[in-house]
Write a protein that holds these residues in place. Structure first.
Motif, PDB file in Angstrom:
ATOM      1  N   LYS A 187       0.822  -1.217   0.000  1.00 39.96           N
ATOM      2  CA  LYS A 187       0.000   0.000   0.000  1.00 39.96           C
ATOM      3  C   LYS A 187       0.855   1.267   0.000  1.00 39.96           C
ATOM      4  O   LYS A 187       0.615   2.193  -0.765  1.00 39.96           O
ATOM      5  N   SER A 188       1.847   1.319   0.877  1.00 40.21           N
ATOM      6  CA  SER A 188       2.654   2.544   0.988  1.00 40.21           C
ATOM      7  C   SER A 188       3.466   2.800  -0.275  1.00 40.21           C
ATOM      8  O   SER A 188       3.602   3.949  -0.716  1.00 40.21           O
ATOM      9  N   THR A 189       4.006   1.730  -0.864  1.00 47.20           N
ATOM     10  CA  THR A 189       4.764   1.882  -2.110  1.00 47.20           C
ATOM     11  C   THR A 189       3.865   2.402  -3.213  1.00 47.20           C
ATOM     12  O   THR A 189       4.236   3.292  -3.990  1.00 47.20           O
ATOM     13  N   PHE A 190       2.650   1.842  -3.285  1.00 49.39           N
ATOM     14  CA  PHE A 190       1.701   2.310  -4.293  1.00 49.39           C
ATOM     15  C   PHE A 190       1.331   3.766  -4.062  1.00 49.39           C
ATOM     16  O   PHE A 190       1.304   4.563  -5.001  1.00 49.39           O
TER      17      PHE A 190
ATOM     18  N   HIS B 115      -1.675  -5.503  -7.705  1.00 46.25           N
ATOM     19  CA  HIS B 115      -0.406  -4.801  -7.576  1.00 46.25           C
ATOM     20  C   HIS B 115       0.775  -5.746  -7.845  1.00 46.25           C
ATOM     21  O   HIS B 115       0.617  -6.955  -7.902  1.00 46.25           O
ATOM     22  N   LYS B 116       1.939  -5.151  -8.002  1.00 40.55           N
ATOM     23  CA  LYS B 116       3.192  -5.886  -8.249  1.00 40.55           C
ATOM     24  C   LYS B 116       3.108  -6.691  -9.548  1.00 40.55           C
ATOM     25  O   LYS B 116       3.642  -7.806  -9.643  1.00 40.55           O
TER      26      LYS B 116
ATOM     27  N   SER C 231       1.972  -1.730 -11.467  1.00 36.88           N
ATOM     28  CA  SER C 231       3.236  -1.940 -10.775  1.00 36.88           C
ATOM     29  C   SER C 231       3.795  -0.608 -10.306  1.00 36.88           C
ATOM     30  O   SER C 231       4.009   0.300 -11.113  1.00 36.88           O
ATOM     31  N   SER C 232       4.035  -0.489  -9.017  1.00 34.38           N
ATOM     32  CA  SER C 232       4.679   0.716  -8.495  1.00 34.38           C
ATOM     33  C   SER C 232       6.172   0.694  -8.778  1.00 34.38           C
ATOM     34  O   SER C 232       6.818   1.742  -8.814  1.00 34.38           O
TER      35      SER C 232
END
Length: 339
Positions: free
Chosen positions: A76-79, A209-210, A248-249
Protein backbone atom coordinates in the motif's frame (compact mmCIF):
# COMPACT_ATOMS: atom_id res chain seq x y z
CA UNK A 1 28.55 14.79 38.33
CA UNK A 2 25.21 16.26 39.34
CA UNK A 3 22.66 17.09 36.68
CA UNK A 4 20.30 19.99 36.96
CA UNK A 5 16.91 19.51 35.42
CA UNK A 6 15.06 22.48 34.03
CA UNK A 7 11.35 22.71 34.42
CA UNK A 8 9.53 22.19 31.18
CA UNK A 9 7.61 25.17 29.95
CA UNK A 10 3.83 24.87 29.75
CA UNK A 11 2.33 24.48 26.31
CA UNK A 12 1.84 27.87 24.63
CA UNK A 13 -1.80 28.91 24.22
CA UNK A 14 -3.39 27.78 20.97
CA UNK A 15 -4.42 30.61 18.66
CA UNK A 16 -7.30 29.41 16.50
CA UNK A 17 -7.07 32.55 14.39
CA UNK A 18 -3.35 31.99 13.72
CA UNK A 19 -3.92 28.35 12.82
CA UNK A 20 -6.77 29.29 10.48
CA UNK A 21 -4.57 31.85 8.71
CA UNK A 22 -1.74 29.33 8.41
CA UNK A 23 -4.03 26.68 6.96
CA UNK A 24 -5.49 29.14 4.45
CA UNK A 25 -1.97 30.07 3.31
CA UNK A 26 -0.98 26.41 2.84
CA UNK A 27 1.45 26.32 5.79
CA UNK A 28 2.12 22.61 6.34
CA UNK A 29 3.38 23.17 9.89
CA UNK A 30 0.11 24.93 10.78
CA UNK A 31 -1.86 22.08 9.21
CA UNK A 32 0.10 19.52 11.24
CA UNK A 33 -0.55 21.45 14.46
CA UNK A 34 -4.24 21.72 13.60
CA UNK A 35 -4.55 17.96 13.08
CA UNK A 36 -2.75 17.33 16.38
CA UNK A 37 -5.27 19.63 18.05
CA UNK A 38 -8.19 17.79 16.43
CA UNK A 39 -6.83 14.38 17.50
CA UNK A 40 -6.36 15.43 21.13
CA UNK A 41 -8.65 13.98 23.79
CA UNK A 42 -8.40 17.08 25.99
CA UNK A 43 -11.79 18.84 26.38
CA UNK A 44 -10.25 22.29 25.85
CA UNK A 45 -8.55 21.09 22.66
CA UNK A 46 -11.83 19.60 21.45
CA UNK A 47 -13.55 22.98 21.80
CA UNK A 48 -10.70 24.79 20.04
CA UNK A 49 -10.68 22.24 17.21
CA UNK A 50 -14.42 22.70 16.67
CA UNK A 51 -13.95 26.48 16.53
CA UNK A 52 -11.16 26.02 14.00
CA UNK A 53 -13.26 23.72 11.82
CA UNK A 54 -16.04 26.30 11.77
CA UNK A 55 -13.60 29.03 10.74
CA UNK A 56 -12.22 27.07 7.79
CA UNK A 57 -15.48 25.32 6.84
CA UNK A 58 -16.08 27.39 3.71
CA UNK A 59 -12.80 26.09 2.24
CA UNK A 60 -13.71 22.39 2.56
CA UNK A 61 -15.50 19.88 0.34
CA UNK A 62 -13.95 20.59 -3.07
CA UNK A 63 -11.72 17.53 -3.21
CA UNK A 64 -11.61 13.89 -4.19
CA UNK A 65 -11.34 11.61 -1.15
CA UNK A 66 -9.84 8.20 -1.85
CA UNK A 67 -9.60 5.31 0.59
CA UNK A 68 -6.86 2.74 0.01
CA UNK A 69 -6.69 -0.65 1.68
CA UNK A 70 -5.10 -3.98 0.90
CA UNK A 71 -4.20 -7.42 2.08
CA UNK A 72 -0.92 -7.82 4.01
CA UNK A 73 2.05 -7.55 1.68
CA UNK A 74 0.09 -5.76 -1.05
CA UNK A 75 2.45 -2.77 -0.95
CA UNK A 76 0.00 0.00 0.00
CA UNK A 77 2.65 2.54 0.99
CA UNK A 78 4.76 1.88 -2.11
CA UNK A 79 1.70 2.31 -4.29
CA UNK A 80 0.62 5.50 -2.52
CA UNK A 81 4.04 7.06 -2.99
CA UNK A 82 4.11 6.27 -6.74
CA UNK A 83 0.46 7.24 -7.18
CA UNK A 84 0.93 10.45 -5.18
CA UNK A 85 4.07 11.48 -7.07
CA UNK A 86 2.26 11.09 -10.42
CA UNK A 87 -0.68 13.13 -9.15
CA UNK A 88 1.73 15.86 -8.03
CA UNK A 89 3.34 15.78 -11.46
CA UNK A 90 -0.12 16.52 -12.90
CA UNK A 91 -0.29 19.64 -10.75
CA UNK A 92 -2.45 18.16 -7.98
CA UNK A 93 -1.85 18.85 -4.30
CA UNK A 94 -1.99 15.54 -2.45
CA UNK A 95 -2.55 14.89 1.25
CA UNK A 96 -1.98 11.41 2.67
CA UNK A 97 -3.61 10.46 5.94
CA UNK A 98 -1.69 7.29 6.61
CA UNK A 99 -3.10 5.40 9.57
CA UNK A 100 -0.65 3.09 11.31
CA UNK A 101 -1.64 0.21 13.58
CA UNK A 102 -1.17 1.14 17.23
CA UNK A 103 1.32 -0.46 19.54
CA UNK A 104 -0.54 -2.46 22.16
CA UNK A 105 1.77 -1.01 24.81
CA UNK A 106 2.36 2.62 23.87
CA UNK A 107 -0.77 3.15 21.70
CA UNK A 108 1.58 4.97 19.34
CA UNK A 109 2.20 4.57 15.62
CA UNK A 110 4.31 1.52 14.76
CA UNK A 111 5.44 1.91 11.17
CA UNK A 112 6.09 5.61 10.56
CA UNK A 113 4.75 6.45 7.11
CA UNK A 114 7.03 9.39 6.40
CA UNK A 115 9.96 6.98 6.36
CA UNK A 116 8.02 4.60 4.09
CA UNK A 117 7.16 7.41 1.63
CA UNK A 118 10.36 9.45 1.77
CA UNK A 119 10.17 10.90 -1.76
CA UNK A 120 6.53 11.93 -1.52
CA UNK A 121 7.10 13.43 1.94
CA UNK A 122 9.68 15.81 0.44
CA UNK A 123 7.48 16.96 -2.45
CA UNK A 124 6.28 20.57 -2.01
CA UNK A 125 2.76 19.66 -3.21
CA UNK A 126 2.35 16.75 -0.81
CA UNK A 127 1.52 16.42 2.87
CA UNK A 128 1.77 13.16 4.81
CA UNK A 129 0.26 12.73 8.23
CA UNK A 130 0.81 9.41 10.02
CA UNK A 131 -1.63 8.74 12.86
CA UNK A 132 -2.01 5.74 15.13
CA UNK A 133 -5.41 4.07 15.21
CA UNK A 134 -5.36 4.12 19.00
CA UNK A 135 -7.09 0.74 18.87
CA UNK A 136 -10.05 2.21 16.95
CA UNK A 137 -11.88 -0.29 14.76
CA UNK A 138 -12.29 0.37 11.07
CA UNK A 139 -8.61 0.81 10.26
CA UNK A 140 -8.72 4.59 10.68
CA UNK A 141 -8.15 7.10 13.46
CA UNK A 142 -11.43 8.22 15.05
CA UNK A 143 -10.66 11.82 14.06
CA UNK A 144 -9.82 11.05 10.41
CA UNK A 145 -12.88 13.00 9.23
CA UNK A 146 -11.64 16.17 10.94
CA UNK A 147 -8.20 15.65 9.41
CA UNK A 148 -9.76 15.35 5.94
CA UNK A 149 -11.55 18.68 6.34
CA UNK A 150 -8.40 20.43 7.58
CA UNK A 151 -6.41 19.13 4.59
CA UNK A 152 -9.14 20.34 2.25
CA UNK A 153 -9.07 23.77 3.90
CA UNK A 154 -5.31 23.86 3.31
CA UNK A 155 -5.88 23.57 -0.44
CA UNK A 156 -5.16 19.88 -1.11
CA UNK A 157 -7.03 18.53 -4.15
CA UNK A 158 -6.80 14.79 -3.48
CA UNK A 159 -6.98 13.23 -0.02
CA UNK A 160 -5.64 9.67 0.26
CA UNK A 161 -6.64 7.71 3.36
CA UNK A 162 -4.46 4.65 3.85
CA UNK A 163 -5.99 2.12 6.23
CA UNK A 164 -4.34 -0.63 8.25
CA UNK A 165 -6.17 -3.33 6.30
CA UNK A 166 -8.19 -5.02 9.02
CA UNK A 167 -10.81 -6.74 6.90
CA UNK A 168 -14.52 -6.28 7.47
CA UNK A 169 -14.00 -3.37 9.88
CA UNK A 170 -12.98 -1.28 6.85
CA UNK A 171 -16.62 -0.22 6.66
CA UNK A 172 -15.59 2.90 8.64
CA UNK A 173 -13.45 4.01 5.69
CA UNK A 174 -16.35 3.69 3.27
CA UNK A 175 -18.28 6.27 5.31
CA UNK A 176 -15.68 9.00 4.75
CA UNK A 177 -14.29 8.62 1.21
CA UNK A 178 -15.72 9.05 -2.29
CA UNK A 179 -13.80 6.25 -3.98
CA UNK A 180 -12.43 3.11 -2.31
CA UNK A 181 -9.44 1.22 -3.77
CA UNK A 182 -8.37 -2.29 -2.82
CA UNK A 183 -4.85 -3.53 -3.53
CA UNK A 184 -4.71 -7.24 -4.26
CA UNK A 185 -1.74 -9.46 -5.08
CA UNK A 186 -1.30 -12.36 -7.45
CA UNK A 187 -2.20 -15.96 -6.74
CA UNK A 188 -5.95 -16.00 -7.26
CA UNK A 189 -6.83 -19.06 -5.17
CA UNK A 190 -5.18 -18.17 -1.86
CA UNK A 191 -5.68 -14.47 -2.50
CA UNK A 192 -9.44 -14.70 -2.92
CA UNK A 193 -9.81 -16.94 0.12
CA UNK A 194 -8.05 -14.29 2.17
CA UNK A 195 -10.29 -11.44 0.97
CA UNK A 196 -13.49 -11.06 2.97
CA UNK A 197 -16.65 -10.84 0.90
CA UNK A 198 -17.77 -7.93 3.06
CA UNK A 199 -14.67 -5.97 2.10
CA UNK A 200 -15.01 -6.80 -1.58
CA UNK A 201 -18.53 -5.37 -1.54
CA UNK A 202 -17.21 -2.01 -0.29
CA UNK A 203 -14.67 -1.22 -3.00
CA UNK A 204 -14.96 0.64 -6.32
CA UNK A 205 -11.63 -0.24 -7.93
CA UNK A 206 -9.37 -3.25 -7.40
CA UNK A 207 -5.70 -3.07 -8.31
CA UNK A 208 -3.67 -6.21 -8.82
CA UNK A 209 -0.41 -4.80 -7.58
CA UNK A 210 3.19 -5.89 -8.25
CA UNK A 211 2.28 -6.79 -11.85
CA UNK A 212 5.86 -6.81 -13.12
CA UNK A 213 8.62 -9.22 -14.14
CA UNK A 214 7.80 -12.89 -13.71
CA UNK A 215 4.73 -11.89 -11.75
CA UNK A 216 3.03 -10.09 -14.64
CA UNK A 217 1.33 -13.13 -16.17
CA UNK A 218 0.05 -14.20 -12.75
CA UNK A 219 -1.32 -10.69 -12.24
CA UNK A 220 -3.28 -10.89 -15.49
CA UNK A 221 -4.72 -14.26 -14.45
CA UNK A 222 -5.72 -12.80 -11.07
CA UNK A 223 -7.41 -9.88 -12.85
CA UNK A 224 -9.49 -12.29 -14.96
CA UNK A 225 -10.53 -14.22 -11.87
CA UNK A 226 -11.48 -11.07 -10.00
CA UNK A 227 -13.42 -9.75 -13.01
CA UNK A 228 -15.53 -12.92 -12.94
CA UNK A 229 -16.19 -12.62 -9.20
CA UNK A 230 -17.17 -8.96 -9.25
CA UNK A 231 -19.76 -9.57 -11.94
CA UNK A 232 -21.78 -11.45 -9.29
CA UNK A 233 -21.36 -8.92 -6.48
CA UNK A 234 -23.51 -5.88 -5.86
CA UNK A 235 -21.40 -2.77 -6.59
CA UNK A 236 -20.60 -0.43 -3.71
CA UNK A 237 -21.52 2.60 -5.82
CA UNK A 238 -24.80 2.66 -7.71
CA UNK A 239 -24.29 2.79 -11.47
CA UNK A 240 -20.60 1.89 -11.26
CA UNK A 241 -19.28 -1.58 -12.04
CA UNK A 242 -16.11 -2.45 -10.12
CA UNK A 243 -13.04 -2.31 -12.36
CA UNK A 244 -9.94 -4.45 -11.89
CA UNK A 245 -6.58 -3.16 -13.14
CA UNK A 246 -3.07 -4.62 -12.96
CA UNK A 247 -0.32 -2.17 -12.06
CA UNK A 248 3.24 -1.94 -10.77
CA UNK A 249 4.68 0.72 -8.50
CA UNK A 250 8.15 -0.63 -9.28
CA UNK A 251 7.96 0.06 -13.03
CA UNK A 252 5.12 2.60 -12.97
CA UNK A 253 3.20 0.53 -15.52
CA UNK A 254 -0.56 0.92 -15.15
CA UNK A 255 -0.40 3.76 -12.61
CA UNK A 256 -1.51 6.28 -15.24
CA UNK A 257 -4.48 4.04 -16.03
CA UNK A 258 -5.38 4.00 -12.33
CA UNK A 259 -5.36 7.81 -12.23
CA UNK A 260 -7.53 7.99 -15.35
CA UNK A 261 -10.00 5.51 -13.88
CA UNK A 262 -10.21 7.33 -10.54
CA UNK A 263 -11.02 10.62 -12.24
CA UNK A 264 -13.49 8.85 -14.53
CA UNK A 265 -15.21 7.53 -11.38
CA UNK A 266 -15.38 11.10 -10.05
CA UNK A 267 -16.85 12.48 -13.30
CA UNK A 268 -19.48 9.76 -13.67
CA UNK A 269 -20.66 9.81 -10.06
CA UNK A 270 -20.87 13.62 -10.05
CA UNK A 271 -22.90 13.55 -13.26
CA UNK A 272 -25.32 10.96 -11.83
CA UNK A 273 -25.65 12.77 -8.49
CA UNK A 274 -24.31 9.78 -6.55
CA UNK A 275 -21.19 11.71 -5.49
CA UNK A 276 -23.16 14.49 -3.77
CA UNK A 277 -25.68 12.08 -2.28
CA UNK A 278 -22.88 9.99 -0.76
CA UNK A 279 -21.30 13.10 0.77
CA UNK A 280 -24.65 14.04 2.37
CA UNK A 281 -25.10 10.56 3.81
CA UNK A 282 -21.53 10.57 5.12
CA UNK A 283 -22.21 13.85 6.95
CA UNK A 284 -25.24 12.25 8.59
CA UNK A 285 -23.19 9.17 9.57
CA UNK A 286 -20.55 11.47 11.04
CA UNK A 287 -23.22 13.18 13.17
CA UNK A 288 -24.24 9.88 14.78
CA UNK A 289 -20.62 8.81 15.19
CA UNK A 290 -19.80 12.13 16.90
CA UNK A 291 -22.77 11.71 19.25
CA UNK A 292 -21.56 8.23 20.23
CA UNK A 293 -18.00 9.48 20.78
CA UNK A 294 -19.09 12.38 22.95
CA UNK A 295 -21.44 10.23 25.01
CA UNK A 296 -18.66 7.71 25.60
CA UNK A 297 -16.19 10.43 26.60
CA UNK A 298 -18.72 12.02 28.98
CA UNK A 299 -19.49 8.61 30.50
CA UNK A 300 -15.89 7.72 31.34
CA UNK A 301 -15.08 11.22 32.59
CA UNK A 302 -18.03 11.23 34.98
CA UNK A 303 -16.78 11.36 38.59
CA UNK A 304 -19.34 8.90 39.96
CA UNK A 305 -18.64 6.40 37.18
CA UNK A 306 -14.90 6.61 37.88
CA UNK A 307 -15.65 5.74 41.52
CA UNK A 308 -17.84 2.68 40.94
CA UNK A 309 -16.30 1.31 37.72
CA UNK A 310 -13.36 -0.62 39.30
CA UNK A 311 -15.65 -2.51 41.69
CA UNK A 312 -18.15 -3.18 38.90
CA UNK A 313 -15.34 -4.53 36.69
CA UNK A 314 -14.26 -6.90 39.48
CA UNK A 315 -17.83 -8.13 39.98
CA UNK A 316 -18.17 -8.82 36.24
CA UNK A 317 -14.83 -10.62 35.94
CA UNK A 318 -15.57 -12.79 38.98
CA UNK A 319 -18.97 -13.75 37.61
CA UNK A 320 -20.80 -12.09 40.50
CA UNK A 321 -22.61 -9.68 38.16
CA UNK A 322 -23.79 -10.31 34.57
CA UNK A 323 -22.37 -7.93 31.96
CA UNK A 324 -25.77 -6.63 30.85
CA UNK A 325 -26.81 -5.95 34.45
CA UNK A 326 -23.50 -4.16 35.09
CA UNK A 327 -23.95 -1.97 32.02
CA UNK A 328 -27.53 -1.13 33.04
CA UNK A 329 -26.36 -0.24 36.57
CA UNK A 330 -23.58 2.01 35.30
CA UNK A 331 -25.82 3.78 32.79
CA UNK A 332 -28.40 4.42 35.50
CA UNK A 333 -25.71 6.00 37.70
CA UNK A 334 -24.47 8.10 34.77
CA UNK A 335 -27.95 9.35 33.85
CA UNK A 336 -28.79 10.12 37.48
CA UNK A 337 -25.61 12.19 37.81
CA UNK A 338 -26.65 14.30 34.80
CA UNK A 339 -30.04 15.29 36.28
Amino acid sequence: MAYRYRKTKPDPPVSVERLARGIASGDRAALARAITLAESDRPDHFRLAQELLQRVGDRTGNTLRIGITGVPGAGKSTFIETFGMKLCALGKKVAVLAVDPSSALSKGSIMGDKTRMANLAKHPNAFIRPSATGGHLGGVHRKTRESILLCEAAGYDVILVETVGVGQNETAVRTMVDCFLLLAITGAGDELQGMKKGLMELVDIVLVHKADGDNKEKALETKKELDRIFRFLKPATEGWQVRVLPCSSLTGEGIGDVIDLVFRFERETKKSGIFAERRRKQTKDWLYSAIADQLQNAFFRDGRIREVLPETERDVMSGKLPVSAAAEKLLAIFLESRL
